[in-house]
Write a protein that holds these residues in place. Structure first.
Motif: not given
Length: 70
Positions: A27-34
């Protein structure tokens, strides 16, 4: 607010909304790792990144400046 405090606030809100880490990352458009690293306090995210996550979670970012006298 320390990096760890930011991560704790994000995690607490995410859990209250019953959103998984992978779903929030999407939803936030970031990587899961981040997101994992941010929630653990192991990352030093940019304000833009924190803003993206906060927007999805319906959180408001508040900057509090404390005066230090020596």
């Amino acid at each position: 607010m320390l990096v760890r405090d930011v991560g704790t606030a994000i995690k607490k809100r995410r859990k209250a909304l019953k959103i998984t880490q992978p779903h929030l990352a999407e939803l936030a458009g970031i990587s899961v790792n981040s997101l994992y690293k941010i929630e653990r306090g192991d990352a030093n995210p940019t304000l833009d990144l924190v803003e993206k996550i906060a927007d999805v979670l319906g959180l408001e970012i508040k900057l509090e400046v404390k005066k230090i006298t020596l």
